[in-house]
Design a protein around this motif. Structure first.
Motif, PDB file in Angstrom:
ATOM      1  N   GLY A 317       0.019  31.887  68.901  1.00 16.57           N
ATOM      2  CA  GLY A 317       0.929  30.843  68.466  1.00 16.57           C
ATOM      3  C   GLY A 317       2.381  31.094  68.809  1.00 16.57           C
ATOM      4  N   SER A 318       2.632  32.126  69.626  1.00 11.66           N
ATOM      5  CA  SER A 318       4.013  32.437  69.999  1.00 11.66           C
ATOM      6  C   SER A 318       4.472  31.670  71.228  1.00 11.66           C
ATOM      7  N   TYR A 319       3.542  30.975  71.890  1.00  9.94           N
ATOM      8  CA  TYR A 319       3.924  30.147  73.037  1.00  9.94           C
ATOM      9  C   TYR A 319       3.140  28.846  72.992  1.00  9.94           C
ATOM     10  N   HIS A 320       3.842  27.755  73.229  1.00  8.83           N
ATOM     11  CA  HIS A 320       3.225  26.426  73.320  1.00  8.83           C
ATOM     12  C   HIS A 320       3.432  25.929  74.741  1.00  8.83           C
ATOM     13  N   PRO A 321       2.366  25.484  75.424  1.00  6.36           N
ATOM     14  CA  PRO A 321       2.506  25.044  76.817  1.00  6.36           C
ATOM     15  C   PRO A 321       3.498  23.911  77.032  1.00  6.36           C
ATOM     16  N   PHE A 322       3.751  23.129  75.984  1.00  6.41           N
ATOM     17  CA  PHE A 322       4.742  22.057  76.084  1.00  6.41           C
ATOM     18  C   PHE A 322       5.948  22.432  75.218  1.00  6.41           C
ATOM     19  N   THR A 323       6.834  23.230  75.788  1.00  8.97           N
ATOM     20  CA  THR A 323       8.052  23.653  75.096  1.00  8.97           C
ATOM     21  C   THR A 323       9.264  23.204  75.900  1.00  8.97           C
ATOM     22  N   GLY A 324      10.194  22.487  75.256  1.00 10.17           N
ATOM     23  CA  GLY A 324      11.354  21.926  75.937  1.00 10.17           C
ATOM     24  C   GLY A 324      12.355  22.967  76.413  1.00 10.17           C
ATOM     25  N   PRO A 325      13.239  22.526  77.316  1.00  8.55           N
ATOM     26  CA  PRO A 325      13.506  21.125  77.643  1.00  8.55           C
ATOM     27  C   PRO A 325      12.505  20.563  78.661  1.00  8.55           C
ATOM     28  N   ILE A 326      11.994  19.382  78.360  1.00 11.67           N
ATOM     29  CA  ILE A 326      11.084  18.670  79.266  1.00 11.67           C
ATOM     30  C   ILE A 326      11.490  17.199  79.282  1.00 11.67           C
ATOM     31  N   ASN A 327      11.632  16.673  80.475  1.00 14.27           N
ATOM     32  CA  ASN A 327      11.893  15.244  80.644  1.00 14.27           C
ATOM     33  C   ASN A 327      10.627  14.530  81.108  1.00 14.27           C
ATOM     34  N   LYS A 328      10.605  13.235  80.866  1.00 17.64           N
ATOM     35  CA  LYS A 328       9.540  12.412  81.422  1.00 17.64           C
ATOM     36  C   LYS A 328       9.793  12.190  82.909  1.00 17.64           C
ATOM     37  N   GLN A 329       8.807  11.654  83.576  1.00 14.55           N
ATOM     38  CA  GLN A 329       8.883  11.472  85.028  1.00 14.55           C
ATOM     39  C   GLN A 329      10.098  10.655  85.447  1.00 14.55           C
ATOM     40  N   ASP A 330      10.487   9.680  84.622  1.00 15.52           N
ATOM     41  CA  ASP A 330      11.623   8.823  84.968  1.00 15.52           C
ATOM     42  C   ASP A 330      12.968   9.477  84.657  1.00 15.52           C
ATOM     43  N   GLY A 331      12.960  10.721  84.202  1.00 18.91           N
ATOM     44  CA  GLY A 331      14.196  11.434  83.909  1.00 18.91           C
ATOM     45  C   GLY A 331      14.667  11.320  82.481  1.00 18.91           C
ATOM     46  N   SER A 332      14.044  10.489  81.695  1.00 13.72           N
ATOM     47  CA  SER A 332      14.445  10.343  80.299  1.00 13.72           C
ATOM     48  C   SER A 332      14.005  11.576  79.507  1.00 13.72           C
ATOM     49  N   ALA A 333      14.781  11.910  78.494  1.00 11.44           N
ATOM     50  CA  ALA A 333      14.506  13.110  77.702  1.00 11.44           C
ATOM     51  C   ALA A 333      13.247  12.927  76.862  1.00 11.44           C
ATOM     52  N   TRP A 334      12.462  13.983  76.765  1.00 12.19           N
ATOM     53  CA  TRP A 334      11.287  13.983  75.888  1.00 12.19           C
ATOM     54  C   TRP A 334      11.416  15.092  74.851  1.00 12.19           C
ATOM     55  N   LEU A 335      11.466  16.346  75.304  1.00 13.30           N
ATOM     56  CA  LEU A 335      11.583  17.472  74.388  1.00 13.30           C
ATOM     57  C   LEU A 335      12.894  18.205  74.637  1.00 13.30           C
ATOM     58  N   ALA A 336      13.616  18.488  73.571  1.00 11.94           N
ATOM     59  CA  ALA A 336      14.864  19.239  73.673  1.00 11.94           C
ATOM     60  C   ALA A 336      14.575  20.726  73.848  1.00 11.94           C
ATOM     61  N   GLU A 337      15.596  21.488  74.155  1.00 12.67           N
ATOM     62  CA  GLU A 337      15.472  22.937  74.329  1.00 12.67           C
ATOM     63  C   GLU A 337      14.787  23.565  73.112  1.00 12.67           C
ATOM     64  N   GLY A 338      13.686  24.281  73.367  1.00 11.09           N
ATOM     65  CA  GLY A 338      12.973  24.979  72.309  1.00 11.09           C
ATOM     66  C   GLY A 338      12.042  24.125  71.480  1.00 11.09           C
ATOM     67  N   GLN A 339      12.088  22.815  71.632  1.00  7.65           N
ATOM     68  CA  GLN A 339      11.220  21.927  70.858  1.00  7.65           C
ATOM     69  C   GLN A 339       9.812  21.923  71.457  1.00  7.65           C
ATOM     70  N   THR A 340       8.795  21.903  70.604  1.00  8.18           N
ATOM     71  CA  THR A 340       7.421  21.823  71.090  1.00  8.18           C
ATOM     72  C   THR A 340       6.866  20.430  70.817  1.00  8.18           C
ATOM     73  N   ALA A 341       5.903  20.040  71.627  1.00  9.02           N
ATOM     74  CA  ALA A 341       5.371  18.677  71.557  1.00  9.02           C
ATOM     75  C   ALA A 341       4.573  18.463  70.287  1.00  9.02           C
ATOM     76  N   PRO A 342       4.846  17.409  69.539  1.00  7.22           N
ATOM     77  CA  PRO A 342       4.007  17.059  68.389  1.00  7.22           C
ATOM     78  C   PRO A 342       2.613  16.657  68.864  1.00  7.22           C
ATOM     79  N   ASP A 343       1.606  16.925  68.048  1.00 12.40           N
ATOM     80  CA  ASP A 343       0.240  16.566  68.420  1.00 12.40           C
ATOM     81  C   ASP A 343       0.107  15.072  68.708  1.00 12.40           C
ATOM     82  N   GLY A 344       0.816  14.247  67.944  1.00 14.34           N
ATOM     83  CA  GLY A 344       0.722  12.814  68.163  1.00 14.34           C
ATOM     84  C   GLY A 344       1.166  12.405  69.555  1.00 14.34           C
TER      85      GLY A 344
END
Length: 362
Positions: A317-344
């Motif tokens: 549980g020390s690493y999540h494959p979806f950990t920010g910063p991550i943008n969507k394909q169109d360049g819009s922000a999805w996950l901020a620095e250090g944020q992990t993706a919610p299950d939803g």
């Protein structure tokens, strides 16, 4: 239909009273039934489910009757099969493919006393429906790391089945974790529009290799992609999917995502026996053993160690494959620095991440 019936049949010549007693005994026995989208020998998805059923059968012995049907198309045919199973005395019915989601809920409404469990879906429209899934994206992250390290062309590929969240999150996880170790990596996706069609799967692998791709992940059910990759004479590597696909060790199969549904099947069948089954939404991963990572073979020692470390970090549980910063394909922000993706967000994922070219089919 392949099936194994564990009920004891009365010998010829016994009286009606004895036959009636045998019938009552048979009705008291819990009956667990399974609907398979492929064949039990497909080498991948359905084989993994059937292996789990065999483990459950060994666990329960004669206390539970098991029944299954192979190669059931997603749609009206599956409703017919589920109806026959419910009328045939099944106490719990596991439907093991995404396309069975709506049929499962439709038939569950007609048989409120039968428990239904649907794999990889998201709809629980009735109190007698549960859903279960595996965090395959965790395994895709490990495959992505290996792809990023091992590619010589900086071109990696993904054979996708259908544009559903499970597959899309797998593509994104694979790419993101390849990109972390190799910023120059490019991803090509081929949509096969099938779960199990060895011909189409082989054609998809060939198309990727013709485009210069030298590491290929597959989100389809047969061993056909690895068989095609093996013709490349060691220049291309791939991964086992759902089952270990060990016949392709040590290369081109360098590791695998292995599905182990047996603990879940045993737990849920026992809940029916005990009378405490409840409708739940279960999503387990590497930590719970549902997503297994196969032996690493044919890799440099340093890549193996890095992959093992990533596997262990995900499990801890020390690493999540979806950990920010991550943008969507169109360049819009999805996950901020250090944020992990919610299950939803993951369960409803309908977008590619930044850096992937091409569009998701509608």
């Amino acid at each position: 239909m392949l099936r194994r019936t564990l009920m004891t049949t009365a010998a010829a010549g016994l009286g009606l009273a004895i036959l009636g007693g045998s019938a009552a005994l048979a009705q008291d026995k819990t009956k667990a039934c399974f609907v398979y989208v492929g064949t039990i020998g497909d080498g991948g998805w359905t084989q993994a489910h059937h292996t789990a059923v065999m483990k459950a059968q060994e666990h329960f012995g004669d206390a539970v009757e098991f029944q299954w049907q192979e190669s059931v198309p997603e749609g009206a045919d599956s409703e017919r099969v589920m109806t026959q199973m419910a009328l045939g005395g099944c106490n719990i019915i596991f439907t093991t493919s995404f396309g069975y989601m709506d049929p499962t809920n439709a038939i569950a409404a007609k048989f409120p006393n039968v428990k239904f469990e649907h794999a990889t879906g998201f709809k629980r429209e009735h109190p007698n429906v549960g859903i279960y899934n595996a965090r395959f994206y965790e395994g895709r992250a490990i495959e992505g790391l290996i792809a990023g390290r091992m590619t010589q062309t900086n071109k990696i590929g993904y054979i996708a089945s259908f544009p559903i969240p499970e597959v899309i999150m797998g593509i994104n996880s694979y790419f993101l974790n390849a990109k972390k170790v190799n910023p120059d990596v490019e991803l090509s996706v081929v949509w096969a529009y099938t779960w199990f069609d060895p011909g189409k799967e082989a054609d998809a692998a060939k198309a990727l290799m013709d485009a210069g791709v030298d590491v290929i992940a597959a989100h389809t059910d047969s061993t056909a992609a690895l068989a095609e990759i093996s013709k490349a004479g060691g220049k291309v590597i791939g991964f086992g999917q759902a089952s270990d696909m060990a016949e392709y060790k040590p290369s081109p199969r360098v590791t695998s995502i292995i599905d182990d549904w047996s603990p879940y099947y045993i737990r849920q069948i026992q809940a029916v026996i005990d009378g405490n089954w409840t409708s739940e939404d279960t999503w387990d991963g590497i930590a719970q053993g549902t997503v297994g990572i196969g032996e690493f073979t044919g890799l440099p020692d340093e890549v193996t160690k890095e992959a093992e470390a990533l596997r262990d970090a995900i499990a801890a549980g020390s690493y999540h494959p979806f950990t920010g910063p991550i943008n969507k394909q169109d360049g819009s922000a999805w996950l901020a620095e250090g944020q992990t993706a919610p299950d939803g967000d993951l369960l409803g994922m309908n977008f590619f991440v930044e850096g992937i070219t091409g569009e998701i089919p509608q």
